[in-house]
Design an enzyme around this catalytic site. Structure first.
Site, PDB file in Angstrom:
ATOM      1  N   HIS A   8       0.875  -1.079   0.021  1.00 43.29           N
ATOM      2  CA  HIS A   8      -0.489   0.351  -0.148  1.00 43.29           C
ATOM      3  C   HIS A   8       0.574   0.851  -0.048  1.00 43.29           C
ATOM      4  O   HIS A   8       0.105   2.310  -0.181  1.00 43.29           O
ATOM      5  CB  HIS A   8      -0.772   0.277   1.240  1.00 43.29           C
ATOM      6  CG  HIS A   8      -1.519  -1.578   1.114  1.00 43.29           C
ATOM      7  ND1 HIS A   8      -1.201  -2.136   2.372  1.00 43.29           N
ATOM      8  CD2 HIS A   8      -2.692  -1.760   0.717  1.00 43.29           C
ATOM      9  CE1 HIS A   8      -1.889  -3.333   2.110  1.00 43.29           C
ATOM     10  NE2 HIS A   8      -2.866  -2.810   0.933  1.00 43.29           N
ATOM     11  N   GLY A  24      -6.945  13.128   5.734  1.00 46.64           N
ATOM     12  CA  GLY A  24      -7.787  12.453   4.645  1.00 46.64           C
ATOM     13  C   GLY A  24      -7.459  12.868   3.444  1.00 46.64           C
ATOM     14  O   GLY A  24      -6.859  11.130   2.469  1.00 46.64           O
ATOM     15  N   ARG A  47      -2.614   3.960  -5.008  1.00 41.25           N
ATOM     16  CA  ARG A  47      -3.456   4.157  -4.924  1.00 41.25           C
ATOM     17  C   ARG A  47      -3.703   5.099  -5.042  1.00 41.25           C
ATOM     18  O   ARG A  47      -4.813   5.797  -4.476  1.00 41.25           O
ATOM     19  CB  ARG A  47      -4.660   3.289  -4.120  1.00 41.25           C
ATOM     20  CG  ARG A  47      -4.278   1.938  -3.656  1.00 41.25           C
ATOM     21  CD  ARG A  47      -4.700   1.102  -2.523  1.00 41.25           C
ATOM     22  NE  ARG A  47      -4.332  -0.419  -2.555  1.00 41.25           N
ATOM     23  CZ  ARG A  47      -6.321  -1.020  -2.729  1.00 41.25           C
ATOM     24  NH1 ARG A  47      -6.659  -0.595  -2.674  1.00 41.25           N
ATOM     25  NH2 ARG A  47      -5.619  -2.262  -3.075  1.00 41.25           N
ATOM     26  N   ILE A  92      -4.713  15.756  10.278  1.00 40.73           N
ATOM     27  CA  ILE A  92      -5.163  16.799  10.943  1.00 40.73           C
ATOM     28  C   ILE A  92      -6.554  17.204   9.436  1.00 40.73           C
ATOM     29  O   ILE A  92      -6.160  16.691   8.141  1.00 40.73           O
ATOM     30  CB  ILE A  92      -3.777  17.842  10.024  1.00 40.73           C
ATOM     31  CG1 ILE A  92      -3.334  17.343   8.735  1.00 40.73           C
ATOM     32  CG2 ILE A  92      -2.861  18.325  11.397  1.00 40.73           C
ATOM     33  CD1 ILE A  92      -2.053  18.350   8.160  1.00 40.73           C
ATOM     34  N   GLY A  93      -7.057  16.878  10.126  1.00 44.55           N
ATOM     35  CA  GLY A  93      -8.708  16.566   8.905  1.00 44.55           C
ATOM     36  C   GLY A  93      -9.789  17.728   9.102  1.00 44.55           C
ATOM     37  O   GLY A  93      -9.680  19.044  10.286  1.00 44.55           O
ATOM     38  N   GLU A 183     -15.988  12.991  13.699  1.00 42.01           N
ATOM     39  CA  GLU A 183     -14.748  12.525  11.909  1.00 42.01           C
ATOM     40  C   GLU A 183     -15.118  11.026  12.358  1.00 42.01           C
ATOM     41  O   GLU A 183     -15.985  10.291  12.373  1.00 42.01           O
ATOM     42  CB  GLU A 183     -13.756  13.292  12.169  1.00 42.01           C
ATOM     43  CG  GLU A 183     -12.875  12.750  13.748  1.00 42.01           C
ATOM     44  CD  GLU A 183     -12.400  11.578  13.890  1.00 42.01           C
ATOM     45  OE1 GLU A 183     -11.032  11.412  12.598  1.00 42.01           O
ATOM     46  OE2 GLU A 183     -12.763  10.994  14.333  1.00 42.01           O
ATOM     47  N   MET A 184     -14.228  11.025  11.294  1.00 41.85           N
ATOM     48  CA  MET A 184     -14.338   9.341  11.246  1.00 41.85           C
ATOM     49  C   MET A 184     -13.369   8.578  10.745  1.00 41.85           C
ATOM     50  O   MET A 184     -12.920   6.927  10.591  1.00 41.85           O
ATOM     51  CB  MET A 184     -14.832   9.000   9.718  1.00 41.85           C
ATOM     52  CG  MET A 184     -16.159   9.188   9.376  1.00 41.85           C
ATOM     53  SD  MET A 184     -17.026   8.974   7.659  1.00 41.85           S
ATOM     54  CE  MET A 184     -17.224   7.640   8.223  1.00 41.85           C
ATOM     55  N   GLU A 185     -12.093   9.024  11.554  1.00 47.02           N
ATOM     56  CA  GLU A 185     -10.491   8.177  11.999  1.00 47.02           C
ATOM     57  C   GLU A 185      -9.252   8.229  13.008  1.00 47.02           C
ATOM     58  O   GLU A 185      -8.953   7.502  13.406  1.00 47.02           O
ATOM     59  CB  GLU A 185      -9.766   9.238  10.563  1.00 47.02           C
ATOM     60  CG  GLU A 185     -10.171   8.758   9.232  1.00 47.02           C
ATOM     61  CD  GLU A 185     -10.952  10.188   8.603  1.00 47.02           C
ATOM     62  OE1 GLU A 185     -11.997   9.045   7.755  1.00 47.02           O
ATOM     63  OE2 GLU A 185     -10.813  10.750   9.340  1.00 47.02           O
ATOM     64  N   SER A 207     -15.365  22.009   9.653  1.00 42.47           N
ATOM     65  CA  SER A 207     -16.000  22.559   7.814  1.00 42.47           C
ATOM     66  C   SER A 207     -17.925  22.565   7.337  1.00 42.47           C
ATOM     67  O   SER A 207     -17.758  22.977   7.263  1.00 42.47           O
ATOM     68  CB  SER A 207     -15.871  21.319   7.263  1.00 42.47           C
ATOM     69  OG  SER A 207     -16.106  19.830   7.513  1.00 42.47           O
TER      70      SER A 207
END
Length: 235
Positions: A8, A24, A47, A92-93, A183-185, A207
């Site tokens: 990856h 992200g 990717r 950092i998102g 958030e998601m991570e 955001s």
């Protein structure tokens, strides 16, 4: 032995710094590298998940995208910690605000990361694990923000596996517990760091407002997080 340890990540050994900043969006990683780093070099594009290494004030730093969701960030951060010798990852998102006192473009630092994910199942723990940030990174981030005159909000965030949730009351429940933003991570990042004995921190720019109409465009999300970046680069 292959010089690229994983399927990856195309970077060779030694091409990724000990500190990695991780948005992200891979295009945000590209923007950060080209805007803030000196002599940035693209070290992986597998990717289309771009990763760069350069210097900032003489210190080597890498910036690499992590994708959306815990399965994605879980893979990339695990490999960085275990196969590339990375010591600290700063996410950092972007995030959606759950509390009325958290405004658009505010910087939120995740002291802890609640989650609806089953990510911790793999560790076979006899209870519930609480994913938390590295205190040293957190304290330095707050001190840096104060020195720069940037207002930050520190507290609990939610890392959710679900973007479109069939339970329409779910946000109300997390909001009632004082969770600042969703958030998601971060939870997966914090668990990977804990298991590897490494350091992690999640900083987020708001955001959109879950209980309001305001939101940033995709371009504003990609380009408009300067205050957060100025904090992260000092860590």
């Amino acid at each position: 032995m292959s010089m690229t340890p994983t399927a990856h990540n195309g970077a060779k050994q030694g091409e990724i710094a000990k500190t990695v900043l991780m948005p992200g969006d891979p295009l945000r990683a590209k923007y950060i590298a080209e805007t803030y780093l000196e002599n940035p070099v693209l070290v992986t594009s597998v990717r289309n998940m771009f990763g760069y290494t350069g210097t900032y004030k003489g210190r080597e730093i890498s910036v690499m995208g992590g994708g959306m969701g815990m399965p994605s960030v879980g893979i990339y951060t695990y490999e960085l910690f275990h196969f590339y010798g990375v010591e600290q990852i700063i996410r950092i998102g972007s995030a959606g605000a759950l509390q009325d006192g958290v405004k658009l473009m505010d910087v939120v630092i995740g002291m802890g990361a609640c989650t609806d994910s089953n990510y911790a199942y793999q560790y076979g723990l006899p209870g519930t694990f609480a994913p938390i940030a590295d205190y040293g990174l957190l304290a330095k981030a707050v001190d840096t923000a104060n020195a720069q005159g940037t207002h930050v909000v520190v507290g609990n965030i939610l890392s959710s596996d679900i973007f479109y949730n069939a339970d329409t009351t779910v946000n109300d429940k997390w909001r009632s517990m004082g969770v600042l933003a969703v958030e998601m991570e971060a939870a997966a990042l914090y668990m990977n760091a804990a298991a590897a004995g490494k350091k992690a921190l999640c900083m987020l720019t708001i955001s959109d407002l879950i209980y309001g109409e305001e939101k940033l465009s995709a371009e504003e999300r990609q380009l408009g997080f300067g205050k957060m970046m100025e904090i992260a680069l000092e860590l």
